[in-house]
Each structure stands twice: as structure tokens, then as C-alpha cells.
Design a protein around this motif. Structure first.
Motif, PDB file in Angstrom:
ATOM      1  N   UNK A  89     -18.634  54.675 -78.335  1.00 12.34           N
ATOM      2  CA  UNK A  89     -19.770  54.900 -77.648  1.00 12.34           C
ATOM      3  C   UNK A  89     -19.580  55.418 -76.090  1.00 12.34           C
ATOM      4  N   UNK A  90     -18.296  56.050 -75.971  1.00 11.81           N
ATOM      5  CA  UNK A  90     -18.222  57.092 -74.698  1.00 11.81           C
ATOM      6  C   UNK A  90     -17.360  58.444 -75.179  1.00 11.81           C
ATOM      7  N   UNK A  91     -17.762  59.503 -74.739  1.00  9.81           N
ATOM      8  CA  UNK A  91     -17.330  60.740 -74.867  1.00  9.81           C
ATOM      9  C   UNK A  91     -15.753  60.977 -74.955  1.00  9.81           C
ATOM     10  N   UNK A  92     -15.117  60.261 -73.807  1.00 11.41           N
ATOM     11  CA  UNK A  92     -13.648  60.382 -73.855  1.00 11.41           C
ATOM     12  C   UNK A  92     -12.897  60.233 -74.866  1.00 11.41           C
ATOM     13  N   UNK A  93     -13.216  59.436 -75.828  1.00  8.64           N
ATOM     14  CA  UNK A  93     -12.430  59.419 -77.026  1.00  8.64           C
ATOM     15  C   UNK A  93     -12.312  60.585 -77.814  1.00  8.64           C
ATOM     16  N   UNK A  94     -13.339  61.585 -77.649  1.00  8.93           N
ATOM     17  CA  UNK A  94     -13.249  62.572 -78.183  1.00  8.93           C
ATOM     18  C   UNK A  94     -12.721  63.888 -77.783  1.00  8.93           C
ATOM     19  N   UNK A  95     -12.162  63.676 -76.449  1.00  8.89           N
ATOM     20  CA  UNK A  95     -11.298  64.744 -75.691  1.00  8.89           C
ATOM     21  C   UNK A  95     -10.277  65.060 -76.286  1.00  8.89           C
ATOM     22  N   UNK A  96     -10.225  66.384 -76.774  1.00  2.26           N
ATOM     23  CA  UNK A  96      -8.928  66.980 -77.512  1.00  2.26           C
ATOM     24  C   UNK A  96      -8.157  68.083 -76.424  1.00  2.26           C
ATOM     25  N   UNK A  97      -8.650  67.966 -75.317  1.00  3.57           N
ATOM     26  CA  UNK A  97      -8.075  69.202 -74.396  1.00  3.57           C
ATOM     27  C   UNK A  97      -7.120  68.383 -73.324  1.00  3.57           C
ATOM     28  N   UNK A  98      -7.904  67.528 -72.565  1.00  4.86           N
ATOM     29  CA  UNK A  98      -7.222  67.000 -71.613  1.00  4.86           C
ATOM     30  C   UNK A  98      -5.803  65.910 -71.654  1.00  4.86           C
ATOM     31  N   UNK A  99      -5.067  65.924 -70.936  1.00  7.09           N
ATOM     32  CA  UNK A  99      -3.987  64.935 -71.015  1.00  7.09           C
ATOM     33  C   UNK A  99      -4.315  63.568 -70.308  1.00  7.09           C
ATOM     34  N   UNK A 100      -5.064  63.931 -69.361  1.00  6.97           N
ATOM     35  CA  UNK A 100      -5.528  62.621 -68.563  1.00  6.97           C
ATOM     36  C   UNK A 100      -7.080  62.653 -68.231  1.00  6.97           C
ATOM     37  N   UNK A 101      -7.891  62.077 -68.627  1.00  6.30           N
ATOM     38  CA  UNK A 101      -9.266  61.899 -68.265  1.00  6.30           C
ATOM     39  C   UNK A 101      -9.833  60.804 -67.542  1.00  6.30           C
ATOM     40  N   UNK A 102     -11.026  60.664 -67.200  1.00  2.21           N
ATOM     41  CA  UNK A 102     -11.641  59.774 -66.506  1.00  2.21           C
ATOM     42  C   UNK A 102     -12.941  59.073 -67.154  1.00  2.21           C
ATOM     43  N   UNK A 103     -13.396  57.910 -66.703  1.00  5.99           N
ATOM     44  CA  UNK A 103     -14.720  57.558 -67.038  1.00  5.99           C
ATOM     45  C   UNK A 103     -15.250  56.566 -65.929  1.00  5.99           C
ATOM     46  N   UNK A 104     -16.487  56.877 -65.648  1.00  2.81           N
ATOM     47  CA  UNK A 104     -17.204  56.018 -64.144  1.00  2.81           C
ATOM     48  C   UNK A 104     -18.245  54.988 -64.737  1.00  2.81           C
ATOM     49  N   UNK A 105     -18.276  55.189 -66.112  1.00  2.00           N
ATOM     50  CA  UNK A 105     -19.249  53.917 -66.711  1.00  2.00           C
ATOM     51  C   UNK A 105     -18.792  53.068 -67.938  1.00  2.00           C
ATOM     52  N   UNK A 106     -17.377  52.576 -67.442  1.00  2.00           N
ATOM     53  CA  UNK A 106     -16.850  51.936 -68.468  1.00  2.00           C
ATOM     54  C   UNK A 106     -17.645  50.488 -68.770  1.00  2.00           C
ATOM     55  N   UNK A 107     -17.634  50.319 -70.095  1.00  2.00           N
ATOM     56  CA  UNK A 107     -18.394  49.092 -70.535  1.00  2.00           C
ATOM     57  C   UNK A 107     -17.764  47.738 -69.908  1.00  2.00           C
ATOM     58  N   UNK A 108     -16.480  47.975 -69.627  1.00  2.00           N
ATOM     59  CA  UNK A 108     -15.560  46.885 -69.223  1.00  2.00           C
ATOM     60  C   UNK A 108     -15.477  47.162 -67.916  1.00  2.00           C
ATOM     61  N   UNK A 109     -15.406  46.145 -66.847  1.00  2.00           N
ATOM     62  CA  UNK A 109     -15.235  46.221 -65.410  1.00  2.00           C
ATOM     63  C   UNK A 109     -13.466  46.736 -65.189  1.00  2.00           C
TER      64      UNK A 109
END
Ligand SMILES: O=C1O[C@H](COP(=O)(O)O)[C@@H](O)[C@H](O)[C@H]1O
Length: 229
Positions: free
Chosen positions: A139-159
């Protein structure tokens, strides 16, 4: 990359997982250093860090050729990244980390896989109870990122909510991957990931691929696999 069936190893106790993991990593380290002169290892966070503790003890602390290791962190809580100016945003931290990786590839410290992404020798990953790996969550879009090497999340469901993470194309370009899970809380996710019946969308932990993929499970983590039913 040729994808074979994963090797699933189940141990009675967490202590046995830790023993076997230390032996696996030390043997892979020796083989890889002999073949190519260095050993690049990616560590994700979580309890995995505790499970690899035996590498820091005898005989491994004396026999592993640590001087040839290159260590990378997959998932870094922003607050724990002391060498980076952590007043900057997660986005800036991810960009900085990717730029450093690109430099290492340009300098030929890290090889590029045929996929066009860096190829690490060993990726050590844990799994969260919701089936996430690194900081790639359902349920977060980062898992579908096929372009970047490193990405970020600011609303992680886990702290903590702000994290950086390798993307799946990087994770799945690794030569060897060990999935290490030693907790009953992850048993449902493990049974779904290793089931021949696939759900859609798959859990992130079911999307991990490597030339050589090995699961190290204790009996609690494996308790919902059919073999243990
Ligand atoms: O948030 C994370 O959690 C998983 C699982 O952590 P654990 O403490 O239950 O082992 C971890 O593998 C991952 O790297 C981290 O981002």
C-alpha cells in the motif's frame, strides 16, 4: 538473471539461524573475495542486525577478510544516519545516497548488473509482519518504483515515518540474497510469500528475487508453512 527456486532453511531456534547465517556469510565472503577481490554486502535494519551477531565472534572475527568488505544500509531511519546532515529531507538523503552509489559504479568499486542497476554480492533482508522488505511496504508506491536506485518514504506505516530504501530493481539485481526471519509475528507473511498460490498484489517480501535466494527461518517464523501445519 536466472531465477531458481529459493532455498528454504528452517531451524529450531534463533540461535541456530544465527550460527548458520554466520557460516553462510563467511563462506560466501571467502569465495567472492577469491573470485573478484571484494565483497559488497547490503544490510537492512531490524532484528537482522542481532541475528548476524556471530560474525563478530570467533572464529569469524579473525578469519573473515573484513578489509575487502563494502557495507551498505538498505533502510536507514533518518535519525540514525549520523554522517549525513539529518536536518535535510528524506528525499535529499535518498538522492545523496543514490549519487554516492552511482559514483561507486563509475569508479568500478561496484559492478553494474545487466539490469542496469548496481549488483551487490549479498543482500541481507528481514521481513516485517505486514510483508514489507527494506522500506518497501504494501500500500505504498515505492514498491512499484522501477526507475530509481534509492527512494524515500515520509509516511511509513512503521516508525520512523521518514526513511530511505533501495528500490526493487536494485534489490533484485543482487547476486545472493538471504531473507532472515526469526519471529512468530512474521509467520503469516512468510506462509503467503512461500505459498505456490499467489495473491495480487503480492506482498513485497514475495517479490524478492536473486540468482541465489535463501530463506533462513526459525520454527516460529516457519510455523504457518504447510510443512509445519
Ligand atoms: O522496518 C523494517 O522492518 C523490517 C522488519 O524488522 P524486524 O525488527 O521485525 O526484524 C526490517 O527487515 C526492515 O529492514 C526495516 O525497514
Amino acid at each position: 538473471m536466472s531465477q531458481k527456486n529459493p532455498n528454504v532453511l528452517i531451524f529450531s531456534t534463533e540461535e541456530d539461524v544465527a550460527e548458520s547465517l554466520a557460516l553462510y556469510v563467511s563462506q560466501l565472503s571467502a569465495k567472492t573475495i577469491e573470485e573478484k577481490g571484494s565483497f559488497s554486502v547490503v544490510l537492512s535494519g531490524g532484528t537482522l542486525i542481532q541475528t548476524i551477531r556471530k560474525l563478530t565472534l570467533s572464529p569469524y572475527k579473525e578469519t573473515v577478510n573484513w578489509s575487502k568488505w563494502l557495507i551498505f544500509w538498505v533502510s536507514i531511519p533518518k535519525d540514525h544516519v549520523y554522517p549525513i546532515n539529518y536536518t535535510s529531507s528524506a528525499e535529499a538523503v535518498a538522492k545523496d545516497y543514490e549519487a554516492r552509489l552511482r559514483n561507486l559504479v563509475a569508479e568500478k568499486v561496484l559492478p553494474l548488473s545487466s539490469t542496469g542497476f548496481p549488483k551487490f554480492d549479498l543482500m541481507l533482508l528481514g521481513v516485517g509482519h505486514n510483508g514489507h522488505v527494506a522500506s518497501l511496504f504494501p500500500n505504498r508506491p515505492q514498491r512499484y518504483d522501477l526507475k530509481d536506485w534509492v527512494t524515500y518514504i515520509t509516511d511509513s506505516p512503521k516508525l520512523p515515518p521518514a526513511r530511505i530504501t533501495f528500490t526493487f530493481p536494485v534489490i533484485n539485481s543482487s547476486a545472493n540474497t538471504a531473507m532472515v526471519v526469526t519471529d512468530k509475528a512474521e509467520a503469516d507473511a512468510i506462509s503467503i510469500a512461500l505459498s505456490p498460490v499467489k495473491i495480487l498484489p503480492p506482498l513485497p517480501c514475495a517479490e524478492v528475487k536473486a540468482e541465489s535466494l535463501t530463506w533462513f527461518l526459525d520454527k516460529d517464523a516457519a510455523s504457518k508453512l504447510p510443512i509445519n501445519a
